[in-house]
Design a protein around this motif. Structure first.
Motif, PDB file in Angstrom:
ATOM      1  N   GLY A 164      38.497 -80.313  61.714  1.00 50.14           N
ATOM      2  CA  GLY A 164      38.851 -81.526  61.000  1.00 50.14           C
ATOM      3  C   GLY A 164      39.940 -82.327  61.665  1.00 50.14           C
ATOM      4  O   GLY A 164      40.256 -83.439  61.232  1.00 50.14           O
ATOM      5  N   THR A 165      40.518 -81.778  62.740  1.00 52.53           N
ATOM      6  CA  THR A 165      41.535 -82.505  63.493  1.00 52.53           C
ATOM      7  C   THR A 165      41.054 -82.689  64.923  1.00 52.53           C
ATOM      8  O   THR A 165      40.058 -82.106  65.337  1.00 52.53           O
ATOM      9  N   GLN A 166      41.751 -83.496  65.677  1.00 51.86           N
ATOM     10  CA  GLN A 166      41.428 -83.715  67.074  1.00 51.86           C
ATOM     11  C   GLN A 166      42.578 -83.234  67.949  1.00 51.86           C
ATOM     12  O   GLN A 166      43.733 -83.209  67.506  1.00 51.86           O
ATOM     13  N   PRO A 167      42.292 -82.834  69.173  1.00 46.67           N
ATOM     14  CA  PRO A 167      43.366 -82.343  70.044  1.00 46.67           C
ATOM     15  C   PRO A 167      44.352 -83.444  70.397  1.00 46.67           C
ATOM     16  O   PRO A 167      44.010 -84.629  70.427  1.00 46.67           O
ATOM     17  N   GLN A 168      45.601 -83.052  70.647  1.00 48.11           N
ATOM     18  CA  GLN A 168      46.634 -84.020  71.005  1.00 48.11           C
ATOM     19  C   GLN A 168      46.284 -84.772  72.278  1.00 48.11           C
ATOM     20  O   GLN A 168      46.747 -85.896  72.491  1.00 48.11           O
ATOM     21  N   ALA A 169      45.418 -84.187  73.113  1.00 47.07           N
ATOM     22  CA  ALA A 169      45.075 -84.807  74.388  1.00 47.07           C
ATOM     23  C   ALA A 169      44.359 -86.143  74.247  1.00 47.07           C
ATOM     24  O   ALA A 169      44.282 -86.910  75.213  1.00 47.07           O
ATOM     25  N   ILE A 170      43.855 -86.463  73.033  1.00 45.55           N
ATOM     26  CA  ILE A 170      43.127 -87.725  72.885  1.00 45.55           C
ATOM     27  C   ILE A 170      44.043 -88.928  73.100  1.00 45.55           C
ATOM     28  O   ILE A 170      43.564 -90.039  73.354  1.00 45.55           O
ATOM     29  N   ALA A 171      45.355 -88.721  73.022  1.00 46.50           N
ATOM     30  CA  ALA A 171      46.283 -89.833  73.251  1.00 46.50           C
ATOM     31  C   ALA A 171      46.282 -90.281  74.710  1.00 46.50           C
ATOM     32  O   ALA A 171      46.593 -91.432  75.015  1.00 46.50           O
ATOM     33  N   THR A 172      45.905 -89.381  75.614  1.00 50.70           N
ATOM     34  CA  THR A 172      45.953 -89.702  77.047  1.00 50.70           C
ATOM     35  C   THR A 172      44.614 -89.501  77.754  1.00 50.70           C
ATOM     36  O   THR A 172      44.518 -89.722  78.959  1.00 50.70           O
ATOM     37  N   HIS A 173      43.583 -89.044  77.021  1.00 48.60           N
ATOM     38  CA  HIS A 173      42.284 -88.745  77.602  1.00 48.60           C
ATOM     39  C   HIS A 173      41.192 -89.554  76.909  1.00 48.60           C
ATOM     40  O   HIS A 173      41.306 -89.895  75.729  1.00 48.60           O
ATOM     41  N   ASP A 174      40.124 -89.846  77.644  1.00 48.80           N
ATOM     42  CA  ASP A 174      38.929 -90.425  77.034  1.00 48.80           C
ATOM     43  C   ASP A 174      38.139 -89.328  76.333  1.00 48.80           C
ATOM     44  O   ASP A 174      37.945 -88.240  76.899  1.00 48.80           O
ATOM     45  N   ILE A 175      37.677 -89.597  75.111  1.00 47.00           N
ATOM     46  CA  ILE A 175      36.811 -88.649  74.422  1.00 47.00           C
ATOM     47  C   ILE A 175      35.386 -88.846  74.933  1.00 47.00           C
ATOM     48  O   ILE A 175      34.849 -89.943  74.876  1.00 47.00           O
ATOM     49  N   VAL A 176      34.802 -87.764  75.465  1.00 42.85           N
ATOM     50  CA  VAL A 176      33.453 -87.831  76.001  1.00 42.85           C
ATOM     51  C   VAL A 176      32.591 -86.784  75.300  1.00 42.85           C
ATOM     52  O   VAL A 176      33.079 -85.949  74.535  1.00 42.85           O
ATOM     53  N   SER A 177      31.293 -86.816  75.551  1.00 39.95           N
ATOM     54  CA  SER A 177      30.364 -85.923  74.868  1.00 39.95           C
ATOM     55  C   SER A 177      30.418 -84.511  75.449  1.00 39.95           C
ATOM     56  O   SER A 177      30.906 -84.288  76.562  1.00 39.95           O
ATOM     57  N   SER A 178      29.863 -83.576  74.705  1.00 36.42           N
ATOM     58  CA  SER A 178      29.796 -82.200  75.182  1.00 36.42           C
ATOM     59  C   SER A 178      28.932 -82.096  76.434  1.00 36.42           C
ATOM     60  O   SER A 178      29.149 -81.218  77.275  1.00 36.42           O
ATOM     61  N   ASP A 179      27.947 -82.993  76.587  1.00 34.17           N
ATOM     62  CA  ASP A 179      27.135 -82.993  77.803  1.00 34.17           C
ATOM     63  C   ASP A 179      27.973 -83.292  79.046  1.00 34.17           C
ATOM     64  O   ASP A 179      27.688 -82.787  80.136  1.00 34.17           O
ATOM     65  N   GLU A 180      29.006 -84.130  78.876  1.00 31.78           N
ATOM     66  CA  GLU A 180      29.881 -84.421  80.014  1.00 31.78           C
ATOM     67  C   GLU A 180      30.670 -83.183  80.424  1.00 31.78           C
ATOM     68  O   GLU A 180      30.975 -82.988  81.607  1.00 31.78           O
ATOM     69  N   TYR A 181      31.006 -82.354  79.445  1.00 32.16           N
ATOM     70  CA  TYR A 181      31.658 -81.087  79.787  1.00 32.16           C
ATOM     71  C   TYR A 181      30.696 -80.174  80.547  1.00 32.16           C
ATOM     72  O   TYR A 181      31.083 -79.520  81.526  1.00 32.16           O
TER      73      TYR A 181
END
Length: 367
Positions: free
Chosen positions: A175-192
């Motif tokens: 229900g929360t998002q990682p703190q890294a979203i402040a400095t990173h682009d959120i991409v899909s699991s396929d990109e991982y």
């Protein structure tokens, strides 16, 4: 390293992505470290620390590749939770508790797993490593004892040392998002998935089929998941015997997937079916020696690249221009199309010491 023509597949900006199909168990109690040390292929010692490891079957085949996150009075254990031939991990662990002071709980409804890579924060802890080579071809990373713990010591964050450039692995409250979203682009699991393919990192049941895969064939030794010197654990006998007296004949490598007349696929499908046979085909009419034996297996794929379990003799044949690796895919109307899988070695892959190569050639050497 990846062919230059594939460099545009790599993301150039810091990225963070959710990782799907991951379960989380809490293993806590005063005996949790001792309990896990008797089951995992790597050493688990006090103090409680983050690490990467695997559970092996009694016959030495992989059941689960796992991450351990240090927690209060124990660990959070992350694994591929999809159904497979392996016994469910929760029930498997509970069968081994016996009189140990250990409590095991399913925490999948409380936590998600994310990956972050590409920023200076994701790599500033990356230090050089040396490699320990066995005569069998097994390879272990040797961490510099003067540096911090290689997998990191921050709560809920693991330095992903399976390969150089993988970034960090994050345990995040659901229900929360990682703190890294402040400095990173959120991409899909396929990109991982693409990110780890390009770094030559297998993961989960599609790349390391449970009850079928051997740890060294699946690069678990190179990625730091196997300790060949620890005491007894499940699957140890065959693993250590292979290390000392066997020969590693297969490895998982990244491959470029393309048509026979192309260098790369100009319009690749997002994914190909898993577990397709890669057949070695002779392309050098002057090639000497016996017909190539066996086949490889195509594993995870995305955007014209993939991972494949390959025989080392086939890889050498491709590099020498004697062989190519082909597979067929069924199309509409009962037609099939032929594709080529061209392997490469990741740029982080350890280079075999020259003295070891020479000792293999010189039978008088004591090395």
């Amino acid at each position: 390293m990846p062919p230059p023509i594939l460099q545009n597949l790599l993301r150039k900006t810091p990225s963070v992505a959710p990782i799907l199909n991951r379960g989380v168990l809490a293993v806590t109690g005063s005996h949790s470290t001792e309990f896990l040390n008797g089951l995992l292929s790597s050493s688990v010692r006090e103090p409680v620390r983050n690490r990467y490891s695997s559970f092996l079957h009694a016959q030495g085949r992989v059941m689960y590749d796992v991450f351990l996150y240090a927690a209060t009075n124990g660990y959070f254990l992350e694994y591929d939770s999809r159904a497979s031939e392996a016994p469910p991990l929760l029930s498997y662990l509970k069968r081994h508790v016996l009189r140990s002071k250990v409590k095991i709980r399913n925490m999948a409804d409380e936590y998600d797993i994310w990956a972050a890579w590409g920023s200076s924060e994701d790599t500033q802890w990356e230090t050089g490593r040396q490699w320990d080579w066995a005569r069998s071809g097994a390879i272990e990373p040797v961490w510099n004892a003067t540096h911090d713990w290689p997998w990191g010591t921050r709560e809920g964050i693991i330095h992903d040392r399976r390969a150089v450039g993988m970034g960090s692995r994050l345990l995040v409250k659901k229900g929360t998002q990682p703190q890294a979203i402040a400095t990173h682009d959120i991409v899909s699991s396929d990109e991982y998935v693409l990110h780890r393919i390009m770094h030559g990192v297998p993961e989960g049941i599609h790349d390391i089929p449970p009850m079928q895969s051997f740890p060294m064939d699946s690069n678990l030794d190179v990625m730091g998941a196997v300790d060949f010197r620890k005491g007894c654990y499940v699957g140890q006998e065959l693993t250590v015997r292979t290390y000392h007296t066997g020969v590693i004949r297969k490895r998982i490598l990244p491959v470029t997937i393309h048509k026979p007349a192309q260098e790369i696929c100009e319009d690749p499908p997002l994914q190909f079916p898993h577990n397709l046979d890669l057949k070695p085909v002779s392309v050098n009419p002057d090639r000497q020696g016996p017909r190539p034996r066996g086949t490889g297996k195509l594993l995870s794929t995305h955007k014209g690249v993939g991972l494949a379990l390959l025989r080392m003799e086939h890889v050498s044949g491709v590099q020498q221009g004697d062989l190519r690796l082909e597979f067929e895919v069924s199309n509409a109307g009962d037609k099939t199309s032929t594709w080529i899988a061209s392997p490469w070695w990741p740029d982080w892959w350890p280079q075999e010491p020259q003295q070891r190569v020479e000792s293999e050639v010189d039978p008088s050497s004591d090395l």
